[in-house]
Design a protein around this motif. Structure first.
Motif, mmCIF file in Angstrom:
data_model
loop_
_atom_site.group_PDB
_atom_site.id
_atom_site.type_symbol
_atom_site.label_atom_id
_atom_site.label_comp_id
_atom_site.label_asym_id
_atom_site.label_seq_id
_atom_site.Cartn_x
_atom_site.Cartn_y
_atom_site.Cartn_z
ATOM 1 N N SER A 149 0.851 -1.190 0.000
ATOM 2 C CA SER A 149 0.000 0.000 0.000
ATOM 3 C C SER A 149 0.889 1.243 0.000
ATOM 4 N N ARG A 150 0.278 2.397 -0.226
ATOM 5 C CA ARG A 150 1.061 3.647 -0.234
ATOM 6 C C ARG A 150 1.721 3.892 1.124
ATOM 7 N N ALA A 151 0.962 3.582 2.178
ATOM 8 C CA ALA A 151 1.511 3.808 3.530
ATOM 9 C C ALA A 151 2.690 2.871 3.778
ATOM 10 N N GLU A 152 2.558 1.614 3.305
ATOM 11 C CA GLU A 152 3.655 0.655 3.509
ATOM 12 C C GLU A 152 4.898 1.089 2.733
ATOM 13 N N ILE A 153 4.667 1.605 1.521
ATOM 14 C CA ILE A 153 5.811 2.079 0.722
ATOM 15 C C ILE A 153 6.487 3.247 1.432
ATOM 16 N N ARG A 154 5.680 4.170 1.963
ATOM 17 C CA ARG A 154 6.261 5.324 2.655
ATOM 18 C C ARG A 154 7.092 4.861 3.868
ATOM 19 N N ASP A 155 6.539 3.886 4.610
ATOM 20 C CA ASP A 155 7.275 3.347 5.768
ATOM 21 C C ASP A 155 8.602 2.747 5.337
ATOM 22 N N ARG A 156 8.526 1.977 4.248
ATOM 23 C CA ARG A 156 9.740 1.296 3.802
ATOM 24 C C ARG A 156 10.788 2.303 3.326
ATOM 25 N N ILE A 157 10.338 3.377 2.684
ATOM 26 C CA ILE A 157 11.283 4.404 2.228
ATOM 27 C C ILE A 157 11.972 5.051 3.430
ATOM 28 N N GLY A 158 11.188 5.362 4.457
ATOM 29 C CA GLY A 158 11.751 5.968 5.672
ATOM 30 C C GLY A 158 12.788 5.049 6.302
ATOM 31 N N TRP A 159 12.456 3.757 6.340
ATOM 32 C CA TRP A 159 13.353 2.764 6.923
ATOM 33 C C TRP A 159 14.653 2.679 6.113
ATOM 34 N N LEU A 160 14.524 2.661 4.768
ATOM 35 C CA LEU A 160 15.716 2.588 3.907
ATOM 36 C C LEU A 160 16.589 3.830 4.069
ATOM 37 N N LEU A 161 15.941 4.998 4.155
ATOM 38 C CA LEU A 161 16.719 6.241 4.308
ATOM 39 C C LEU A 161 17.517 6.210 5.603
ATOM 40 N N GLU A 162 16.891 5.698 6.655
ATOM 41 C CA GLU A 162 17.626 5.589 7.923
ATOM 42 C C GLU A 162 18.797 4.626 7.819
ATOM 43 N N LYS A 163 18.562 3.524 7.097
ATOM 44 C CA LYS A 163 19.628 2.517 6.931
ATOM 45 C C LYS A 163 20.858 3.106 6.247
ATOM 46 N N VAL A 164 20.647 4.059 5.334
ATOM 47 C CA VAL A 164 21.796 4.642 4.622
ATOM 48 C C VAL A 164 22.249 5.958 5.273
ATOM 49 N N GLY A 165 21.769 6.214 6.494
ATOM 50 C CA GLY A 165 22.276 7.354 7.250
ATOM 51 C C GLY A 165 21.620 8.677 6.912
ATOM 52 N N LEU A 166 20.420 8.648 6.316
ATOM 53 C CA LEU A 166 19.688 9.898 6.060
ATOM 54 C C LEU A 166 18.474 9.951 6.983
ATOM 55 N N GLN A 167 17.785 11.090 6.977
ATOM 56 C CA GLN A 167 16.592 11.239 7.825
ATOM 57 C C GLN A 167 15.355 10.793 7.054
ATOM 58 N N PRO A 168 14.384 10.170 7.727
ATOM 59 C CA PRO A 168 13.174 9.746 7.020
ATOM 60 C C PRO A 168 12.508 10.907 6.277
ATOM 61 N N ASP A 169 12.537 12.137 6.852
ATOM 62 C CA ASP A 169 11.863 13.234 6.148
ATOM 63 C C ASP A 169 12.720 13.862 5.042
ATOM 64 N N ASP A 170 13.902 13.292 4.768
ATOM 65 C CA ASP A 170 14.669 13.714 3.595
ATOM 66 C C ASP A 170 13.942 13.311 2.307
ATOM 67 N N GLY A 171 12.982 12.416 2.442
ATOM 68 C CA GLY A 171 12.263 11.905 1.272
ATOM 69 C C GLY A 171 11.569 12.978 0.467
ATOM 70 N N ILE A 172 11.146 14.050 1.111
ATOM 71 C CA ILE A 172 10.397 15.072 0.365
ATOM 72 C C ILE A 172 11.329 16.029 -0.393
ATOM 73 N N ARG A 173 12.637 15.905 -0.172
ATOM 74 C CA ARG A 173 13.572 16.809 -0.841
ATOM 75 C C ARG A 173 14.001 16.258 -2.204
ATOM 76 N N TYR A 174 14.683 17.113 -2.976
ATOM 77 C CA TYR A 174 15.087 16.740 -4.343
ATOM 78 C C TYR A 174 16.605 16.527 -4.406
ATOM 79 N N PRO A 175 17.088 15.724 -5.389
ATOM 80 C CA PRO A 175 18.514 15.378 -5.420
ATOM 81 C C PRO A 175 19.452 16.590 -5.331
ATOM 82 N N HIS A 176 19.086 17.730 -5.977
ATOM 83 C CA HIS A 176 20.031 18.852 -5.979
ATOM 84 C C HIS A 176 20.218 19.458 -4.583
ATOM 85 N N GLU A 177 19.351 19.109 -3.652
ATOM 86 C CA GLU A 177 19.478 19.645 -2.297
ATOM 87 C C GLU A 177 20.495 18.867 -1.449
ATOM 88 N N PHE A 178 21.064 17.811 -2.036
ATOM 89 C CA PHE A 178 21.992 16.973 -1.266
ATOM 90 C C PHE A 178 23.418 17.094 -1.785
#
Ligand SMILES: Nc1ncnc2c1ncn2[C@@H]1O[C@H](COP(=O)(O)OP(=O)(O)OP(=O)(O)O)[C@@H](O)[C@H]1O
Ligand code: SF4
Ligand SMILES: [Mg+2]
Length: 344
Positions: A149-178
């Motif tokens: 589901s969309r919620a499950e995908i969002r959860d999984r993205i947050g989890w993956l971002l944490e695994k690679v040392g980023l913040q879950p709310d980094d998801g709303i940003r765009y590549p040029h901001e990093f």
């Protein structure tokens, strides 16, 4: 003995050379010329060699990018891939060929495709600048796990971002901001989203500052420990490759000339080309000293590849018959293979 994940047999990739007013194919560039290679489950195999030796071409052939980007390329050989979710191995070269699209059902193709991922050198161009990080990582999840589901995908993205040392709310940003290092973390999160067995990393840290390189390498090692995938780690920097790899493979003009345990290839290389390549790397090891072996001349053009051993015009140890026979890999010490009859 470790379990085989990928067995590449006699891989050949020849790119077209166009000519004449009609831009017909007038020749072939043998970018990869008869490569045999095994990657074991959960290991890191480093792949090194001068520019143009065919490293990227091997990676691109294995993940199936070539038939789409260079339709006239001739790709031959076998690449048996033992995906952990499927009993039968599949030949990736067949699967990803244009004919393979008709021969294999789409669900079966996806089953294999999700198990092999690629991380590129340039995180600036490999991430779509118009998509947010969340959209970038959601893409493979939506393709490979349509039941989420969309919620499950969002959860999984947050989890993956944490695994690679980023913040879950980094998801709303765009590549040029990093920064470059953060972008490579996003590339890793996208690659990991599908739980791959093999991640092909093509110069993943070459574009980054040295201090950032170390952070990304450490992260890659931690992720491998946790997720258990194997890496094919392509890079120029031999000390980085030695640090991360369990085994190292060395390419020259489309041929594999040496492959063996990382310490053996790095500290006691046997092929004259590897010896020259490695002699240029300063080593901080007490009591260890190595002599610089200059490489004579330029790398020859693939269009005029030398006969016999392709290294013979530059080899300090060349013998008269080196121009006649193409040496095959021979096991000179346990697990240490060298394509030179005159090797140490
Ligand atoms: N799409 C293509 N069409 C034609 N020739 C190509 C194509 N891609 C690569 N080549 C050629 O194939 C050879 C191998 O290139 P490849 O990019 O695999 O080398 P590499 O070892 O990755 O080099 P580098 O270290 O510079 O990245 C080179 O001579 C290159 O010019
Ligand atoms: S086969 Fe001959 S030319 Fe090739 S690396 Fe060995 S000694 Fe050198
Ligand atoms: Mg390359």
């Amino acid at each position: 003995m470790s379990e085989v994940l990928l067995r590449v047999e006699d891989l050949r990739v020849a790119f077209p050379v166009y000519g004449g007013v009609l831009q017909r194919i007038v020749g072939r560039l043998p970018a990869v010329d008869g490569v045999h290679l095994t990657i074991y489950r959960q290991e890191t195999l480093g792949l090194v060699g001068e520019s143009g030796s065919g490293k990227t071409t091997i990676g691109r052939a294995l993940v199936g990018i070539l038939p789409a980007t260079t339709p006239d390329a001739l790709i031959q050989g076998r690449a048996w891939f033992y995906a952990s979710n499927l009993e039968e191995p599949v030949d990736l070269l067949q699967l990803f060929s244009r004919r393979g699209h008709r021969r294999y059902s789409r669900p079966l193709q996806l089953q294999y495709r999700r198990r092999i991922q690629m991380v590129f050198q340039d995180p600036f161009s490999s991430l779509n600048p118009r998509l947010s990080v969340e959209q970038i990582i959601a893409e493979p999840l939506q393709i490979h796990f349509p039941e989420l589901s969309r919620a499950e995908i969002r959860d999984r993205i947050g989890w993956l971002l944490e695994k690679v040392g980023l913040q879950p709310d980094d998801g709303i940003r765009y590549p040029h901001e990093f920064s470059g290092g953060q972008r490579q973390r996003i590339g890793l999160a996208r690659a990991l989203a599908t739980h791959p067995d093999l991640v092909i990393c093509d110069e993943p840290v070459s574009a980054l500052d040295v201090s950032i390189q170390a952070q990304v390498i450490n992260l890659m090692e931690d992720l491998q420990e946790e997720f258990g995938m194997a890496y094919l780690f392509i890079a120029h920097d031999l000390s980085v490759v030695h640090h991360i790899s369990k085994r190292i493979a060395v390419m020259y003009l489309g041929h594999l000339v040496e492959v063996g345990p990382a310490d053996a290839v790095y500290f006691t290389p046997k092929h004259p080309y590897t010896q020259a390549l490695i002699s240029a790397v300063p080593i901080a090891k007490p009591g260890y000293r190595r002599e610089r072996i200059p490489l004579r001349g330029e790398v020859p053009s693939l269009l005029h590849k030398p006969s016999g051993c392709p290294f013979h015009p530059r080899c300090p140890r060349a013998q008269p018959d080196c121009a006649e026979h193409l040496p095959q890999l021979e096991e000179k010490a346990p697990g240490h293979w060298v394509a030179c009859p005159y090797a140490d």
